[in-house]
Design an enzyme around this catalytic site. Structure first.
Site, mmCIF file in Angstrom:
data_model
loop_
_atom_site.group_PDB
_atom_site.id
_atom_site.type_symbol
_atom_site.label_atom_id
_atom_site.label_comp_id
_atom_site.label_asym_id
_atom_site.label_seq_id
_atom_site.Cartn_x
_atom_site.Cartn_y
_atom_site.Cartn_z
ATOM 1 N N ASN A 172 -11.085 -0.508 8.899
ATOM 2 C CA ASN A 172 -11.247 -0.583 7.129
ATOM 3 C C ASN A 172 -12.649 -0.868 6.699
ATOM 4 O OD1 ASN A 172 -7.690 -1.416 6.580
ATOM 5 N ND2 ASN A 172 -8.767 0.745 6.860
ATOM 6 N N ASP A 194 1.280 1.917 4.516
ATOM 7 C CA ASP A 194 0.364 2.939 4.046
ATOM 8 C C ASP A 194 0.674 3.488 2.890
ATOM 9 O OD1 ASP A 194 -1.672 4.614 4.247
ATOM 10 O OD2 ASP A 194 -0.928 6.027 5.847
HETATM 11 C C1 FPP Z 1 -3.230 1.555 3.237
HETATM 12 O O1 FPP Z 1 -3.147 2.314 2.280
HETATM 13 C C2 FPP Z 1 -3.359 -0.041 3.135
HETATM 14 C C3 FPP Z 1 -4.191 -0.800 3.429
HETATM 15 C C4 FPP Z 1 -5.650 -0.211 4.009
HETATM 16 C C5 FPP Z 1 -4.270 -2.151 2.952
HETATM 17 C C6 FPP Z 1 -2.965 -2.676 2.928
HETATM 18 C C7 FPP Z 1 -2.999 -3.974 2.091
HETATM 19 C C8 FPP Z 1 -2.188 -4.443 1.324
HETATM 20 C C9 FPP Z 1 -0.626 -3.812 1.332
HETATM 21 C C10 FPP Z 1 -2.062 -5.323 0.219
HETATM 22 C C11 FPP Z 1 -2.810 -6.573 0.741
HETATM 23 C C12 FPP Z 1 -1.997 -7.593 1.528
HETATM 24 C C13 FPP Z 1 -2.111 -8.988 1.665
HETATM 25 C C14 FPP Z 1 -1.089 -9.753 2.408
HETATM 26 C C15 FPP Z 1 -2.857 -9.203 0.474
HETATM 27 P P1 FPP Z 1 -4.166 3.213 2.039
HETATM 28 O O2 FPP Z 1 -5.404 2.505 1.000
HETATM 29 O O3 FPP Z 1 -4.924 3.737 3.085
HETATM 30 O O4 FPP Z 1 -3.468 4.367 1.030
HETATM 31 P P2 FPP Z 1 -3.852 5.866 1.050
HETATM 32 O O5 FPP Z 1 -3.592 6.211 2.611
HETATM 33 O O6 FPP Z 1 -2.854 6.455 0.235
HETATM 34 O O7 FPP Z 1 -5.233 6.092 0.599
#
Ligand code: FPP
Length: 232
Positions: A63, A15
């Protein structure tokens, strides 16, 4: 950190990509790109420490509610990432598994996933299980439906686990970055006895030292599995 007793399986809620990008005045998808690189670094170091499985939450069933731009960016990133990294996975003994539903995922990405899973199936150093289009409740419901279709009439915990997306040991340690104290529908069945470690570090900033620190905290926990102190 004691290198003799590392967890066999670490699950990670990656996250904070969005906040990492925002702090740098970058689009959210740049945060996800940086996060994907962090995952490579962490899998490599985990393998060096002797960890055998990493399950990483890359895209949840919730998501899809994000903007079209962010969703398509994540699909594209995942596809590019697998095509770019698959040779390295083979070279470094990384076996790819996927946990999640196939519905709604573009066919082109499903093809890349299937090819990569197939190409890396003989790899034995570490298993990288990517939770993609994954929900913990969805996994349980899917397992129930599969069990009913198979004609099961009575369940046990062990038998139920055979219907989950993948048959790998439960994680001993669950890491969540960026400070949120939530499970967010991740591995609801498998984390029954996992130790939970939450750090304020945003996922793209999480590094090898942070991983070792999480393992060290885990090693100092008193795991009782419902028993009493020092008894397993
Ligand atoms: C949460 O951070 C993260 C995600 C919803 C996506 C996770 C994806 C990756 C780490 C990269 C993709 C992985 C691969 C294997 C290609 P957030 O966007 O919710 O962050 P925030 O809470 O700060 O907005």
């Amino acid at each position: 950190m004691n290198k003799q007793i590392v967890p066999e399986h670490i699950a990670i809620i990656m996250d904070g990509n969005g906040r990492w990008a925002k702090k740098r005045f970058l689009p959210r998808n740049m945060g996800h790109r940086a996060g994907a690189n962090t995952l490579l670094k962490i899998v490599k170091h985990a393998a060096e420490l002797g960890v055998k499985y990493i399950t990483a939450y890359a895209f949840s069933t919730e998501n899809w509610k994000r903007s079209d731009d962010e969703v398509s960016g994540l699909m594209k990133l995942f596809s590019e990432y697998l095509v770019k990294e698959r040779e390295n996975f083979i070279k470094n003994g990384v076996k790819l598994l996927i946990s999640g539903r196939r519905e709604r995922v573009p066919q082109e990405l499903l093809d890349v996933i299937d090819e990569t899973v197939n190409m890396t199936k003989g790899c034995e150093n570490i298993t990288l299980n990517i939770a993609f289009n994954y929900g913990g409740r969805a996994e349980i419901v899917d397992a129930i439906n599969r069990a009913m279709q198979a004609g099961e009439v009575e369940m046990s915990e062990d038998k139920f686990a055979e219907y989950l997306y993948n048959q790998i040991p439960d994680p001993e340690l669950l890491i969540r970055t960026s400070g949120e104290m939530r499970i967010s529908n991740f591995l609801l069945w498998q984390i029954a006895y996992s130790e939970i470690y939450v750090t304020d570090v945003l996922w793209p900033d999480f590094n090898e030292e942070d991983l070792e620190k999480a393992i060290e905290v885990y090693q100092n926990r008193d795991r009782r599995f419902g028993g009493v102190k020092n008894e397993k």
